[in-house]
Write an enzyme that holds these catalytic residues in place. Structure first.
Site, PDB file in Angstrom:
ATOM      1  CG  HIS A  33     -18.948   9.336  59.454  1.00 32.70           C
ATOM      2  ND1 HIS A  33     -18.050   9.688  58.478  1.00 32.70           N
ATOM      3  CD2 HIS A  33     -18.642  10.090  60.530  1.00 32.70           C
ATOM      4  CE1 HIS A  33     -17.237  10.619  58.950  1.00 32.70           C
ATOM      5  NE2 HIS A  33     -17.552  10.876  60.182  1.00 32.70           N
ATOM      6  CG  ASP A  41     -14.961  10.027  62.087  1.00 31.23           C
ATOM      7  OD1 ASP A  41     -14.923  11.251  62.271  1.00 31.23           O
ATOM      8  OD2 ASP A  41     -15.583   9.254  62.838  1.00 31.23           O
ATOM      9  CG  HIS A  69     -10.654  10.821  71.074  1.00 31.84           C
ATOM     10  ND1 HIS A  69     -11.093  12.060  71.492  1.00 31.84           N
ATOM     11  CD2 HIS A  69     -11.528  10.409  70.123  1.00 31.84           C
ATOM     12  CE1 HIS A  69     -12.193  12.383  70.831  1.00 31.84           C
ATOM     13  NE2 HIS A  69     -12.477  11.402  69.986  1.00 31.84           N
TER      14      HIS A  69
END
Length: 232
Positions: free
Chosen positions: A23, A97, A101
């Site tokens: 990341h 990643d 949600h």
């Protein structure tokens, strides 16, 4: 971000340990890595996520907390420096990643919502968009998303189209435009940071272990997945 990444890199150098930094989000971090060795010989490697290649802080005005990630999306200049490092092989892997949600969670204020978003479905179409713009070659996309992860983590029998390997295959129509809407989002969370984006390429089929797992926005509910195995 730089303090964290540089600390990990320095520790690896001091101990001779193997480290993969994931990341990356700043241009400064790219200075920590080099392209002087073949991927299989690197002690220190790194990856970048789709969202850090696509978005910049200019997109917060329209996307708000929907593009809140950890680490955060940075400036357009950071994005360009990350691209440079990806293309010259200082950065080894393109990742997602994926963090689906719910929209209720992401609808909270920036400081009160979780980091992350759903990215698996739109990762390859996004990279194919860059291919169409000649930002990156399709060979480089395959290298960063398929070959290198298998090599770095010694994943057995995957990551390449070879006799005896697992037939994990994706078929892509490079000239089949479609727009991301709630109606064609497959993730159970039901939203995407790419809503409203028109992609030129469409994933038409996905095979997992040689079995058809996906075809034209429909997922085969019969799972043929297998656990990864490693050569270590």
């Amino acid at each position: 971000c730089y303090l964290s990444s540089s600390g990990a890199v320095e520790l690896a150098k001091e101990t001779g340990g193997r480290v993969h930094v994931f990341h990356l989000s700043t241009g400064k971090e790219t200075s920590l890595f080099n392209n002087k060795k073949a991927i299989k010989d690197k002690q220190i490697t790194s990856e970048v996520c789709i969202h850090h290649l696509w978005f910049s802080d200019e997109d917060y005005a329209s996307k708000g907390s929907l593009i809140k990630w950890n680490p955060a999306v940075k400036t357009a200049q950071d994005r360009e420096e990350i691209w440079e490092a990806l293309l010259d092989d200082r950065i080894d892997v393109i990742a997602t990643d994926h963090a689906p949600h719910t929209i209720d969670e992401k609808s909270n204020s920036y400081l009160n919502c979780p980091s992350g978003g759903p990215l698996v479905q739109h990762a390859l179409p996004a990279m194919m968009q860059f291919v169409a713009k000649e930002k990156i070659s399709i060979e480089k996309v395959v290298e960063k998303m398929c070959h290198n992860p298998a090599l770095l983590f010694d994943i057995a029998d995957r990551g390449f189209i070879r006799e005896g390997y697992k037939a994990d295959l994706v078929l892509v129509d490079p000239n089949n435009p479609w727009t991301v809407t709630k109606d064609n989002i497959i993730a159970k969370c039901g939203w995407s940071p790419f809503e409203g984006v028109t992609f030129n390429s469409r994933v038409t089929h996905t095979f997992v272990n040689g079995h058809l797992a996906y075809q034209n926005f429909k997922v085969n509910q019969v799972s043929n997945a297998q656990a990864l195995t490693f050569d270590r």
